[in-house]
Design a protein around this motif. Sequence first.
Motif, PDB file in Angstrom:
ATOM      1  N   GLU A   1       0.946  14.501   8.478  1.00 32.21           N
ATOM      2  CA  GLU A   1      -0.471  14.253   8.198  1.00 32.21           C
ATOM      3  C   GLU A   1      -0.961  15.078   7.011  1.00 32.21           C
ATOM      4  O   GLU A   1      -1.782  14.610   6.224  1.00 32.21           O
ATOM      5  CB  GLU A   1      -1.303  14.568   9.437  1.00 32.21           C
ATOM      6  CG  GLU A   1      -1.109  13.577  10.587  1.00 32.21           C
ATOM      7  CD  GLU A   1      -1.945  13.942  11.789  1.00 32.21           C
ATOM      8  OE1 GLU A   1      -3.150  13.618  11.771  1.00 32.21           O
ATOM      9  OE2 GLU A   1      -1.413  14.575  12.728  1.00 32.21           O
ATOM     10  N   ALA A   2      -0.456  16.302   6.869  1.00 32.77           N
ATOM     11  CA  ALA A   2      -0.830  17.133   5.725  1.00 32.77           C
ATOM     12  C   ALA A   2      -0.406  16.475   4.421  1.00 32.77           C
ATOM     13  O   ALA A   2      -1.151  16.463   3.430  1.00 32.77           O
ATOM     14  CB  ALA A   2      -0.200  18.529   5.856  1.00 32.77           C
ATOM     15  N   ALA A   3       0.801  15.901   4.408  1.00 33.56           N
ATOM     16  CA  ALA A   3       1.265  15.187   3.222  1.00 33.56           C
ATOM     17  C   ALA A   3       0.406  13.973   2.932  1.00 33.56           C
ATOM     18  O   ALA A   3       0.070  13.686   1.771  1.00 33.56           O
ATOM     19  CB  ALA A   3       2.731  14.770   3.419  1.00 33.56           C
TER      20      ALA A   3
ATOM     21  N   GLY B   1       0.801  -1.216   0.000  1.00 32.98           N
ATOM     22  CA  GLY B   1       0.000   0.000   0.000  1.00 32.98           C
ATOM     23  C   GLY B   1       0.834   1.266   0.000  1.00 32.98           C
ATOM     24  O   GLY B   1       2.069   1.222  -0.045  1.00 32.98           O
ATOM     25  N   PRO B   2       0.154   2.413   0.062  1.00 36.14           N
ATOM     26  CA  PRO B   2       0.837   3.700  -0.038  1.00 36.14           C
ATOM     27  C   PRO B   2       1.706   4.003   1.177  1.00 36.14           C
ATOM     28  O   PRO B   2       1.426   3.563   2.294  1.00 36.14           O
ATOM     29  CB  PRO B   2      -0.310   4.705  -0.165  1.00 36.14           C
ATOM     30  CG  PRO B   2      -1.492   4.017   0.429  1.00 36.14           C
ATOM     31  CD  PRO B   2      -1.315   2.563   0.153  1.00 36.14           C
ATOM     32  N   VAL B   3       2.773   4.773   0.936  1.00 37.23           N
ATOM     33  CA  VAL B   3       3.750   5.114   1.973  1.00 37.23           C
ATOM     34  C   VAL B   3       3.996   6.622   1.955  1.00 37.23           C
ATOM     35  O   VAL B   3       4.092   7.242   0.892  1.00 37.23           O
ATOM     36  CB  VAL B   3       5.087   4.382   1.737  1.00 37.23           C
ATOM     37  CG1 VAL B   3       6.204   4.958   2.613  1.00 37.23           C
ATOM     38  CG2 VAL B   3       4.939   2.887   1.986  1.00 37.23           C
ATOM     39  N   ILE B   4       4.093   7.201   3.144  1.00 33.23           N
ATOM     40  CA  ILE B   4       4.611   8.556   3.326  1.00 33.23           C
ATOM     41  C   ILE B   4       5.999   8.373   3.926  1.00 33.23           C
ATOM     42  O   ILE B   4       6.146   7.842   5.030  1.00 33.23           O
ATOM     43  CB  ILE B   4       3.725   9.400   4.264  1.00 33.23           C
ATOM     44  CG1 ILE B   4       2.270   9.396   3.779  1.00 33.23           C
ATOM     45  CG2 ILE B   4       4.268  10.814   4.369  1.00 33.23           C
ATOM     46  CD1 ILE B   4       2.063   9.966   2.398  1.00 33.23           C
ATOM     47  N   LEU B   5       7.025   8.784   3.199  1.00 35.10           N
ATOM     48  CA  LEU B   5       8.419   8.530   3.599  1.00 35.10           C
ATOM     49  C   LEU B   5       9.002   9.809   4.177  1.00 35.10           C
ATOM     50  O   LEU B   5       9.022  10.858   3.519  1.00 35.10           O
ATOM     51  CB  LEU B   5       9.216   8.063   2.395  1.00 35.10           C
ATOM     52  CG  LEU B   5      10.666   7.614   2.617  1.00 35.10           C
ATOM     53  CD1 LEU B   5      10.753   6.492   3.659  1.00 35.10           C
ATOM     54  CD2 LEU B   5      11.280   7.153   1.300  1.00 35.10           C
TER      55      LEU B   5
ATOM     56  N   VAL C   1       5.430   5.118  -2.827  1.00 34.60           N
ATOM     57  CA  VAL C   1       5.806   6.283  -2.014  1.00 34.60           C
ATOM     58  C   VAL C   1       5.087   7.488  -2.592  1.00 34.60           C
ATOM     59  O   VAL C   1       5.415   7.969  -3.672  1.00 34.60           O
ATOM     60  CB  VAL C   1       7.332   6.506  -2.004  1.00 34.60           C
ATOM     61  CG1 VAL C   1       7.671   7.801  -1.268  1.00 34.60           C
ATOM     62  CG2 VAL C   1       8.035   5.324  -1.336  1.00 34.60           C
ATOM     63  N   LYS C   2       4.097   7.968  -1.866  1.00 35.54           N
ATOM     64  CA  LYS C   2       3.228   9.027  -2.367  1.00 35.54           C
ATOM     65  C   LYS C   2       3.714  10.422  -1.993  1.00 35.54           C
ATOM     66  O   LYS C   2       3.315  11.405  -2.624  1.00 35.54           O
ATOM     67  CB  LYS C   2       1.805   8.826  -1.839  1.00 35.54           C
ATOM     68  CG  LYS C   2       1.192   7.482  -2.222  1.00 35.54           C
ATOM     69  CD  LYS C   2       1.198   7.268  -3.730  1.00 35.54           C
ATOM     70  CE  LYS C   2       0.599   5.927  -4.127  1.00 35.54           C
ATOM     71  NZ  LYS C   2       0.672   5.694  -5.589  1.00 35.54           N
ATOM     72  N   ALA C   3       4.540  10.513  -0.961  1.00 38.17           N
ATOM     73  CA  ALA C   3       5.050  11.819  -0.549  1.00 38.17           C
ATOM     74  C   ALA C   3       6.352  11.642   0.201  1.00 38.17           C
ATOM     75  O   ALA C   3       6.567  10.632   0.887  1.00 38.17           O
ATOM     76  CB  ALA C   3       4.035  12.549   0.334  1.00 38.17           C
ATOM     77  N   LEU C   4       7.217  12.628   0.071  1.00 36.05           N
ATOM     78  CA  LEU C   4       8.447  12.731   0.850  1.00 36.05           C
ATOM     79  C   LEU C   4       8.273  13.877   1.826  1.00 36.05           C
ATOM     80  O   LEU C   4       7.791  14.955   1.455  1.00 36.05           O
ATOM     81  CB  LEU C   4       9.639  13.015  -0.059  1.00 36.05           C
ATOM     82  CG  LEU C   4       9.949  11.995  -1.150  1.00 36.05           C
ATOM     83  CD1 LEU C   4      10.988  12.560  -2.116  1.00 36.05           C
ATOM     84  CD2 LEU C   4      10.428  10.685  -0.550  1.00 36.05           C
ATOM     85  N   VAL C   5       8.689  13.662   3.072  1.00 38.77           N
ATOM     86  CA  VAL C   5       8.612  14.711   4.077  1.00 38.77           C
ATOM     87  C   VAL C   5       9.995  14.903   4.682  1.00 38.77           C
ATOM     88  O   VAL C   5      10.581  13.959   5.235  1.00 38.77           O
ATOM     89  CB  VAL C   5       7.582  14.393   5.183  1.00 38.77           C
ATOM     90  CG1 VAL C   5       7.477  15.560   6.158  1.00 38.77           C
ATOM     91  CG2 VAL C   5       6.208  14.081   4.573  1.00 38.77           C
TER      92      VAL C   5
END
Length: 271
Positions: free
Chosen positions: A264-266, A97-101, A121-125
């Motif tokens: 969380e915003a990402a 599933g999707p990942v926020i890295l 990987v849907k977003a990098l933070v």
Amino acid sequence: MVVGTLLAVPALSAATPAGPAATANAATATAAAAAAPSTPKPTVVLVHGAFADSSSWDGVMSRLEHQGYPVIGVANPLRGLAGDSAYVSSVLDTVPGPVILVGHSYGGAVITDAAVGHPNVKALVYIAAFAPDQGESGLAILGQYPGSLLPPALTVRAFPGGQDAYVNPANFRQVFAADVPAGKARLMAAGQRPVALAAFAEPGSTPAWKTVPSWFLVAGADRAIPPAAEQAMARRAGSHTEVIRGASHAVLVSHPDATAHVIEAAARATS
């Protein structure tokens, strides 16, 4: 920026009571809504930087888990950029599933390389982090922007095959964690994990931020990575950016709520 959508719901006239058909329709809609599966939240993968370990994310992890996010705190090897990125990439291989890295400090350089080839990987933070371009090292970035107190505060110890860098405990709070309570900063200094000195000079490969949306939390009083460097990297990557004035390099420890909010915003923006 959070954009809300207002749904207008027509009110039933008080003079016209709902009939059996309306009541049945409402009951059916309520049952369908209850039975509909909720969209699973993405897994948040947290990568710590040099001179720290996964416990530096404790406050952030507890907040994310409270909001229902699955969380993995990766043990970054801190042996070299290519090897560390490959290790984190192998962890991503196991996450369905999707990942926020998310990366802090040197961990930002690691996620920049590790995310390549992972469409989940849907977003990098980036949290007070390096976000290097191809061929660029952390050491080169520090050389472009004055203000870092990190290089002169390093203590080097040899190990078989290389050298490890630590932050001198006498300088740790000033350089790394100025807004963290003194007692906590002493424990962080005593338990810091060293980074192989060569890792700071190792250039990055193809940066994932060129194709993956990114968010950047700038620590406004960072004495390890100058805030000007963080802001420049955020602009270059086209990141959604938030600045916390007065925050030290250990912003994830001193401001866990704000750090979790950016993550969380990402997640919300890319779901």
